[in-house]
Scaffold this motif. Structure first.
Motif, short mmCIF file in Angstrom:
data_model
loop_
_atom_site.label_atom_id
_atom_site.label_comp_id
_atom_site.label_asym_id
_atom_site.label_seq_id
_atom_site.Cartn_x
_atom_site.Cartn_y
_atom_site.Cartn_z
N SER A 76 0.83 -1.20 0.00
CA SER A 76 0.00 0.00 0.00
C SER A 76 0.88 1.26 0.00
N ASP A 89 1.92 4.52 -3.04
CA ASP A 89 1.06 5.63 -2.60
C ASP A 89 1.47 6.91 -3.34
N ARG A 92 -2.93 13.85 0.96
CA ARG A 92 -2.82 13.10 2.22
C ARG A 92 -3.22 13.94 3.43
N SER A 101 -4.31 4.88 -0.05
CA SER A 101 -3.45 4.65 -1.20
C SER A 101 -4.26 3.95 -2.31
N ASP A 120 -5.27 -0.63 -1.59
CA ASP A 120 -5.86 -0.63 -0.25
C ASP A 120 -7.17 -1.42 -0.27
#
Ligand code: GLU
Ligand code: MG
Length: 636
Positions: free
Chosen positions: A302, A306, A313, A328, A331
């Motif tokens: 994951s 990302d 984020r 991400s 996931d």
């Protein structure tokens, strides 16, 4: 690992300019497919497995193992001797992310008959033999989820230094670009994820604190251009490249459902099973030469892909980006797809509103529209110059571009254009096991579970936020024995089932908290009086009512026994067995370090087990056949 196009890959700056184009045409392509095949019924249940392998070279003289960078060459030979000359060849081979990896599947999907369960293991053996026959004596094809010394100095053959400063795809301190598959898709994904994110990916896995592990555990990196000091967390194993995640192997199963609604129902039901089976299949405790405190690869992959920016984020206010994104691209799923799942969709879903409106305007229902509009908040990560302008009525590359880089626990797969393939779902959380016996057991367990879900109209749905909590627990060390998982108490829908497999509104929205409770994996799989009937007892009673030949029944029961004993803790998961091997190794200094010699001895043993040269009752019971003695499977 998804769509492979040929041609000239574009840089991130160029790809970004075409992002809306890819999304728009991707949606048009999806709508074209949907409109053509939405009514399709009575496709038969078919399924297939995917096993990912690593090429491992044993240097017996220096007691060292390395990953061999020959996956591409091997793939060419295997395809050249197989599918390219014989459309009925029993195996298919595909590239995987690592240049030391390869993926194998059965040549044809399996059908709906019970007898086919008895051919799964043979087919996996055939794959191992086919690939092994191309290898030198000291090289083996191994089904290990994570290579313990991935990213340690000299872990590849031939050896290449990492290139953190020079122009390159990963810019990793540890993982050389030569270890990435040479097909341009893979290095382009790597580079563009890094560029889109605005910095290297950062993976921090908690280290397992043994007696002599330094506290705090802080590494100093040679060659460190500076940023690492910030990205690497104390008491964690730090990794900085896509290869640390996508360079791991897994075991996947894809099902064709008989209709779109059955596919949506299966997608939802299996989503709740993902964390449970992931914990049961745990096989990845070691990273970059250290013993970690986790048992599964999931979070590592994951973080390894990302591509979210700091804004996305939530670390900086949104300025240049559109959305705050909670996960991400690799996931767990974020929304259920069937009508009975709707009331359990309790995760905030970020969607592309324009795409959602377009889809609903065109007649797509809310649940499917929001699923697609959620996948399409992502940008395309790779684009080939020659593949920008497509025939939307007959091609689906732009749809697949976004779809195949949303690596979620489950994948809902519309049929490819102009094919006789039906609506499919892919089950993606499992870690790959050392032996063909175990891999077959996990696959057959999951396939049988789908049969039981469909035949008995079972309902496992709980709020999706609880499934996400389960995903976190599932990756922890020894989750299979120690973890507690939210699971539905009453899984028989008893009368609330409409024809398409979805429940009617009969039980409304009352008392959701009462519907599920925390259970151990043992309770979920094996059952506990007065608490939960257990998935295996249900499978067993299903089997009792099925006509199955004696030999197949015996094979299936043997597989289910493995699952049963793994769930109860009587047999070890691969992760636990790997940990114990290291802990008991004479060279191990209780400092969480896996030396070359420990790694060598470990991989030698894994390879012997996989090739049935030694038995391993702690892991397998007494089920394995050992070549020298020629024993056929004996019951566990
Ligand atoms: N190797 C990846 C994993 O361990 C999966 C790649 C793929 O989707 O084929 O999950
Ligand atoms: Mg794969």
């Amino acid at each position: 690992m998804g769509l492979l196009s040929h041609g000239s890959p574009l840089s991130w700056e160029e790809t970004k300019k075409h992002a809306d184009h890819v999304r728009q045409h991707g949606i048009t392509q999806f709508l074209n497919i949907y409109n053509k095949v939405k009514e399709r019924q009575k496709d038969v249940l078919k399924w297939g497995d995917e096993v990912e392998y690593m090429l491992v070279a044993f240097d017996h003289e220096n007691q060292k193992v390395r990953l061999v960078l020959k996956g591409e060459e091997m793939l060419d030979t295997l395809q050249g001797r197989g599918e390219k000359i014989n459309p009925n060849h029993p195996t298919l081979w595909r590239p995987e992310y690592g240049s030391y990896m390869i993926e194998g599947t059965p040549g044809q999907p399996y059908g709906g008959t019970m007898a086919e369960f008895n051919t799964v293991e043979d087919n996996m053996r055939k794959r191992r033999q086919e690939a092994s026959s191309l290898l030198l004596d000291n090289v083996s094809i191994c089904t290990i989820t994570s290579f313990p010394r991935l990213g340690c100095p000299g872990f590849t053959l031939p050896e290449f230094p990492p290139t953190p400063v020079e122009q390159g795809a990963s810019k990793s301190l540890f993982f050389p670009d030569e270890a990435i598959n040479k097909h341009p898709r893979f290095s382009t994904l790597t580079r563009n994820i890094r560029h889109r994110r605005g910095e290297k990916v950062a993976i921090n896995v908690p280290i397992f604190k043994d007696r002599n592990t330094p506290t705090p555990f802080i590494e100093r990196f040679a060659n460190d251009p500076g940023a690492e000091a910030k990205a690497a967390l104390p008491d964690h194993i730090y990794m900085d490249a896509m290869g640390f995640g996508m360079g791991n192997c897994c075991l996947q199963v894809t099902f064709q459902a008989c209709s779109i609604s059955e596919a949506r129902y299966l997608y939802d039901q299996l989503a709740t099973i993902c964390p449970i089976v992931m914990a049961l299949s745990a096989a990845a405790p070691f990273y970059r030469g250290y013993v970690s405190d986790i048992d599964c690869r999931w979070g590592v992959i994951s973080a390894s892909v990302d591509d979210r920016t700091k804004e996305e984020r939530g670390l900086e206010p949104l300025k240049n980006n559109k959305y705050l994104i909670s996960k991400s691209r690799y996931d767990s799923i974020d929304s259920y797809l069937s009508t009975c799942g709707e009331k359990y969709n309790d995760i905030d879903l970020t969607i592309d509103k324009d795409i959602y409106s377009q889809l609903t305007r065109e007649g797509i229902d809310h649940l499917l529209a929001q699923h697609i509009a959620h996948l399409f908040i992502r940008d395309p990560l790779t684009l080939f110059e020659e593949k920008i302008h497509l025939d939307d009525a007959n091609e689906s590359d732009h749809f697949e571009n976004i779809q195949s880089t949303n690596w979620q626990t489950m994948r809902f797969k519309p049929p490819p254009p102009n094919s006789d393939i039906g609506w499919r779902v892919e089950f993606r959380p499992m870690e790959v096991q050392l032996t063909d016996f175990e891999n077959s057991a996990y696959v057959v367990f999951v396939v049988l579970l789908t049969r039981v879900i469909l035949s008995y109209k079972l309902d496992f749905l709980i709020p999706l936020s609880k499934v996400d909590e389960n995903m976190k627990v599932a990756q922890k060390r020894d989750a299979v024995r120690q973890g507690m998982f939210y699971f539905k108490k009453d899984i028989s829908k008893a009368g609330n089932v409409a024809v398409d497999g979805c429940c009617t509104a009969a039980n409304g929205t009352e008392a959701e908290t009462e519907e599920y409770t925390l259970m151990s994996i043992d309770t979920i799989i094996n059952g506990k009086d007065g608490v939960f009937p257990g998935l295996l007892p249900i499978l067993n009673s299903y089997l009792e009512n099925m006509e199955v030949d004696v030999d197949t029944r015996c094979t299936i029961l043997n597989y289910l026994k493995l699952i049963k004993k793994r769930a109860s803790g009587e047999l070890m998961t691969a992760a636990r067995w790997l940990r114990e091997f290291v802990a008991c190794h004479g060279d191990y200094k209780q400092d969480s370090v896996i030396t070359d010699k420990i790694n060598y001895d470990l991989l030698v043993r894994c390879n012997q087990i996989a090739n049935e040269q030694v038995s391993c009752p702690e892991l397998l019971g007494f089920s394995t056949r050992i070549k020298q003695s020629g024993n056929k499977n004996t019951p566990l």
